[in-house]
Design a protein around this motif. Structure first.
Motif, PDB file in Angstrom:
ATOM      1  N   GLN A  52       0.828  -1.203   0.000  1.00 27.19           N
ATOM      2  CA  GLN A  52       0.000   0.000   0.000  1.00 27.19           C
ATOM      3  C   GLN A  52       0.866   1.258   0.000  1.00 27.19           C
ATOM      4  OE1 GLN A  52      -2.776   0.229   3.255  1.00 27.19           O
ATOM      5  NE2 GLN A  52      -3.689   2.140   2.550  1.00 27.19           N
ATOM      6  N   ALA A  53       1.909   1.240   0.829  1.00 26.66           N
ATOM      7  CA  ALA A  53       2.838   2.376   0.869  1.00 26.66           C
ATOM      8  C   ALA A  53       3.603   2.499  -0.452  1.00 26.66           C
ATOM      9  CB  ALA A  53       3.806   2.214   2.036  1.00 26.66           C
ATOM     10  N   ALA A  54       3.915   1.351  -1.066  1.00 28.29           N
ATOM     11  CA  ALA A  54       4.596   1.365  -2.363  1.00 28.29           C
ATOM     12  C   ALA A  54       3.715   2.010  -3.425  1.00 28.29           C
ATOM     13  CB  ALA A  54       4.959  -0.060  -2.773  1.00 28.29           C
ATOM     14  N   THR A  55       2.422   1.682  -3.396  1.00 28.02           N
ATOM     15  CA  THR A  55       1.478   2.276  -4.347  1.00 28.02           C
ATOM     16  C   THR A  55       1.377   3.781  -4.154  1.00 28.02           C
ATOM     17  OG1 THR A  55       0.182   0.238  -4.464  1.00 28.02           O
ATOM     18  CG2 THR A  55      -0.919   2.268  -5.140  1.00 28.02           C
ATOM     19  N   GLN A  56       1.326   4.216  -2.900  1.00 23.75           N
ATOM     20  CA  GLN A  56       1.237   5.639  -2.623  1.00 23.75           C
ATOM     21  C   GLN A  56       2.503   6.369  -3.050  1.00 23.75           C
ATOM     22  OE1 GLN A  56      -1.394   7.272  -1.845  1.00 23.75           O
ATOM     23  NE2 GLN A  56      -0.362   9.271  -1.705  1.00 23.75           N
ATOM     24  N   ARG A  57       3.650   5.751  -2.792  1.00 17.46           N
ATOM     25  CA  ARG A  57       4.911   6.377  -3.208  1.00 17.46           C
ATOM     26  C   ARG A  57       4.989   6.444  -4.727  1.00 17.46           C
ATOM     27  NH1 ARG A  57      11.223   4.493  -2.320  1.00 17.46           N
ATOM     28  NH2 ARG A  57      12.071   6.434  -3.173  1.00 17.46           N
ATOM     29  N   PHE A  58       4.539   5.391  -5.415  1.00 16.28           N
ATOM     30  CA  PHE A  58       4.516   5.392  -6.881  1.00 16.28           C
ATOM     31  C   PHE A  58       3.604   6.499  -7.403  1.00 16.28           C
ATOM     32  CE2 PHE A  58       2.263   3.885 -10.728  1.00 16.28           C
ATOM     33  CZ  PHE A  58       3.337   3.898 -11.614  1.00 16.28           C
ATOM     34  N   ARG A  59       2.471   6.659  -6.758  1.00 18.57           N
ATOM     35  CA  ARG A  59       1.522   7.699  -7.178  1.00 18.57           C
ATOM     36  C   ARG A  59       2.135   9.098  -7.011  1.00 18.57           C
ATOM     37  NH1 ARG A  59      -2.587   5.978  -4.559  1.00 18.57           N
ATOM     38  NH2 ARG A  59      -3.939   5.280  -6.261  1.00 18.57           N
ATOM     39  N   GLU A  60       2.789   9.326  -5.877  1.00 19.97           N
ATOM     40  CA  GLU A  60       3.326  10.657  -5.578  1.00 19.97           C
ATOM     41  C   GLU A  60       4.604  10.957  -6.345  1.00 19.97           C
ATOM     42  OE1 GLU A  60       1.978  13.033  -3.704  1.00 19.97           O
ATOM     43  OE2 GLU A  60       0.214  11.788  -3.317  1.00 19.97           O
TER      44      GLU A  60
END
Length: 349
Positions: A52-60
């Protein structure tokens, strides 16, 4: 090879990319998504505490970057849904076995499904401990170690190593001039534009072999396509010096001209005036210049501050900062600024 054949190669392929949030990886992922939307899946390794944190970092740190401007303009509000239909960010770290992924089912799926691996993970830490082993810095040292490991353990898997020279902003794709942060020679250029660098050290015949990021990505794509089904190992040296060499004095002239016509604006809204970059061809002359131009005034200011209750404190701090910038740049780039070899074209017959 025709463009149609290159695009067809990536159709329905699953691609693992490491170093997803890095500069080149962004350019690669954007390019494939833009030119071959029928790619099956991107598994993108991102350092994060969980998926989930990886997805958020990818998004940002990836999707929101300007590199996706063309796709964003074309897809509008559908951009994220388009991307996440084809992309799976995965929490992981290349310094651990199996990337530190604990999910055995995910590991098994990755082993089964992945067709192509792009290893773009790296650290640009220029720690000097590598000098103990005869290398100029840890960046080139660890790259060499990584290549040795790949050569030793790739077995029958096709392996292509792409060695670009100094990577700079994009030339054409997805548009001209995109860059993220100050990279390689860009650090020297920005320091000069900000008025912090007035002199540099280097051989007048030294070739500054720079290459735009999109050209590097195009080379990576061609390497993937042409060697996908060959159980061999090949190394590509990708640069610009063979046909379009730029020497150090040319860079000095160009950046002086540019920042004279397009001055950097400081935090107070004032234009920073620059004079032509002084390039010294030997260390002795450079050291003499630094002693007279900077180190002697620093000593005078130090004494003046003792007698005048730190009246010139800010002036001394600013001058000392300029000295540190110059010496840091010279230390980092000295191994390259005196390198005069030219890339040659070789062909195996």
């Amino acid at each position: 090879m025709e463009l149609e054949g290159i695009l067809q190669f990536f159709e329905n392929k699953t691609i693992l990319v490491t170093g997803t949030t890095g500069f080149l990886a962004k350019v690669f992922v954007e390019k494939i998504l833009r030119v071959q939307p029928n790619v099956k899946r991107f598994s993108l390794l991102v350092r994060a505490s969980n998926n989930q944190a990886a997805t958020q970092r990818f998004r940002e740190e990836v999707i929101k970057k300007d590199i996706f401007r063309i796709l964003r303009n074309n897809l509008g509000a559908n951009l994220e849904s388009f991307i996440f239909e084809r992309v799976t960010p995965i929490s992981g770290d290349i310094s651990y076995e199996n990337f530190g992924i604990k999910d055995s089912i995910l590991i098994e799926e990755m082993w089964k499904d992945i067709d192509i691996v792009l290893n773009s993970a790296a650290t640009t830490n220029f720690d000097e401990r590598a000098k103990l082993y005869g290398w100029p810095n840890t960046y080139v040292y660890t790259k060499a170690l990584g290549e040795m490991l790949l050569e030793q353990f790739h077995q029958n898997l096709p392996l292509a190593i792409v060695r670009p020279t100094m990577v700079t902003s994009t030339y054409k794709e997805p548009f001209s001039g995109w860059i993220e942060g100050a990279r390689t020679i860009d650090g020297v250029i920005t320091a000069f534009g900000k008025g912090r660098l007035k002199s540099f050290l280097g051989h007048p015949n030294s070739i500054l072999d720079v290459i735009p990021a999109d050209m590097v990505v195009n080379s990576i794509i061609m390497a993937m396509v042409t060697h996908a089904n060959k159980s061999s190992q090949i190394i590509f040296h990708v640069g610009s010096s063979l046909r379009n060499p730029m020497k150090l004095p040319s860079l000095s002239d160009l950046i002086s001209l540019y920042f004279t016509q397009n001055p950097w604006i400081d935090r107070n809204g004032k234009s920073i005036k620059v004079s032509k970059l002084i390039v010294f061809s030997n260390i002795a002359t450079f050291q003499a210049y630094m002693a007279i131009r900077y180190k002697l005034p620093l000593k005078v200011l130090w004494l003046a501050n003792l007698m005048l209750c730190q009246y010139y404190r800010e002036i001394r701090i600013n001058l000392n900062r300029k000295v540190r910038v110059v010496m840091r740049m010279v230390d980092l780039y000295k191994p390259y600024a005196f390198f005069t070899a030219l890339m040659t074209l070789t062909q195996k017959i």
